[in-house]
Design a protein around this motif. Structure first.
Motif, short mmCIF file in Angstrom:
data_model
loop_
_atom_site.label_atom_id
_atom_site.label_comp_id
_atom_site.label_asym_id
_atom_site.label_seq_id
_atom_site.Cartn_x
_atom_site.Cartn_y
_atom_site.Cartn_z
N GLU A 1 -1.86 16.17 2.12
CA GLU A 1 -1.10 15.39 1.14
C GLU A 1 -2.03 14.80 0.07
O GLU A 1 -1.70 14.80 -1.12
CB GLU A 1 -0.30 14.29 1.84
CG GLU A 1 0.86 14.85 2.64
CD GLU A 1 1.43 13.88 3.64
OE1 GLU A 1 2.60 14.08 4.03
OE2 GLU A 1 0.72 12.93 4.06
N ALA A 2 -3.19 14.32 0.50
CA ALA A 2 -4.16 13.81 -0.47
C ALA A 2 -4.63 14.93 -1.39
O ALA A 2 -4.77 14.74 -2.60
CB ALA A 2 -5.35 13.18 0.25
N ALA B 1 0.81 -1.21 0.00
CA ALA B 1 0.00 0.00 0.00
C ALA B 1 0.85 1.27 0.00
O ALA B 1 0.33 2.35 -0.19
CB ALA B 1 -0.92 0.00 1.21
N ARG B 2 2.15 1.11 0.21
CA ARG B 2 3.03 2.29 0.25
C ARG B 2 3.07 2.93 -1.13
O ARG B 2 3.28 2.28 -2.15
CB ARG B 2 4.44 1.90 0.69
CG ARG B 2 5.36 3.08 0.88
CD ARG B 2 6.67 2.69 1.52
NE ARG B 2 6.52 2.13 2.85
CZ ARG B 2 6.40 2.85 3.98
NH1 ARG B 2 6.40 4.16 3.92
NH2 ARG B 2 6.28 2.26 5.14
N LEU B 3 2.84 4.24 -1.17
CA LEU B 3 2.89 4.97 -2.43
C LEU B 3 4.34 5.13 -2.88
O LEU B 3 5.24 5.28 -2.06
CB LEU B 3 2.23 6.34 -2.26
CG LEU B 3 0.75 6.30 -1.87
CD1 LEU B 3 0.24 7.71 -1.63
CD2 LEU B 3 -0.07 5.62 -2.94
N ARG C 1 3.18 6.01 8.07
CA ARG C 1 1.88 6.61 8.41
C ARG C 1 1.05 6.73 7.15
O ARG C 1 1.57 6.61 6.03
CB ARG C 1 2.07 7.98 9.06
CG ARG C 1 2.76 8.98 8.15
CD ARG C 1 2.86 10.36 8.80
NE ARG C 1 3.52 11.31 7.95
CZ ARG C 1 2.97 11.97 6.94
NH1 ARG C 1 1.71 11.76 6.63
NH2 ARG C 1 3.68 12.84 6.24
N THR C 2 -0.22 6.98 7.33
CA THR C 2 -1.10 7.21 6.19
C THR C 2 -0.95 8.66 5.73
O THR C 2 -0.33 9.48 6.40
CB THR C 2 -2.56 6.93 6.56
OG1 THR C 2 -2.94 7.81 7.62
CG2 THR C 2 -2.74 5.48 7.00
N LEU C 3 -1.53 8.96 4.58
CA LEU C 3 -1.48 10.32 4.06
C LEU C 3 -2.36 11.24 4.88
O LEU C 3 -3.42 10.84 5.37
CB LEU C 3 -1.96 10.36 2.61
CG LEU C 3 -1.10 9.69 1.57
CD1 LEU C 3 -1.74 9.85 0.19
CD2 LEU C 3 0.31 10.25 1.57
N TYR D 1 -3.22 3.90 1.55
CA TYR D 1 -2.46 5.08 1.12
C TYR D 1 -1.37 5.37 2.16
O TYR D 1 -1.50 6.28 2.98
CB TYR D 1 -3.38 6.29 0.97
CG TYR D 1 -4.45 6.07 -0.06
CD1 TYR D 1 -4.22 6.41 -1.39
CD2 TYR D 1 -5.67 5.50 0.28
CE1 TYR D 1 -5.20 6.20 -2.34
CE2 TYR D 1 -6.65 5.29 -0.66
CZ TYR D 1 -6.41 5.64 -1.97
OH TYR D 1 -7.37 5.43 -2.92
N ILE D 2 -0.28 4.61 2.12
CA ILE D 2 0.81 4.77 3.07
C ILE D 2 1.83 5.75 2.48
O ILE D 2 2.19 5.66 1.31
CB ILE D 2 1.49 3.42 3.39
CG1 ILE D 2 0.45 2.41 3.90
CG2 ILE D 2 2.64 3.59 4.37
CD1 ILE D 2 -0.21 2.76 5.20
#
Length: 108
Positions: free
Chosen positions: A37-38, A2-4, A31-33, A24-25
């Motif tokens: 950031e999104a 899941a890491r972008l 951590r998540t976004l 969305y890592i």
């Protein structure tokens, strides 16, 4: 995973991202976004604020939105076509222009 990836395009930001944040890592941090950031991925400028909505509603707004840069490009192209039609209608007698999903049809 899941890491972008920092050097590849992001996957689509969806309106239910708040429920799927682990999809969305952050590329470097564990951590998540964040909402900001999104929003950046969707091309929202940093000065844009989502008001006083909560986290879930902010992610929903970002996921449901047409990205601002895409919207600007699309509207600029439509405006250019309409202006060209307006200028040409005085010379060619075009009476109407229909804008459909992904193309324009000129009706004489």
């Amino acid at each position: 995973t899941a890491r972008l990836h920092p050097d590849r395009p992001s996957k689509t930001i969806v309106s239910h991202m708040a429920k799927d944040t682990y999809a969305y890592i952050h590329p470097w941090e564990s951590r998540t976004l964040s909402v900001r950031e999104a929003a950046r991925i969707q091309s929202f400028p940093d000065w844009f604020r989502f008001g006083s909505v909560g986290l879930v509603d902010a992610f929903r707004a970002i996921g449901n939105a047409v990205p601002p840069l895409l919207s600007h490009q699309l509207s600029s192209n439509v405006a250019q076509i309409l202006w060209a039609n307006d200028a040409s209608s005085k010379n060619n007698g075009w009476k109407k222009m229909e804008v459909k999903a992904n193309h324009c049809v000129l009706l004489v």
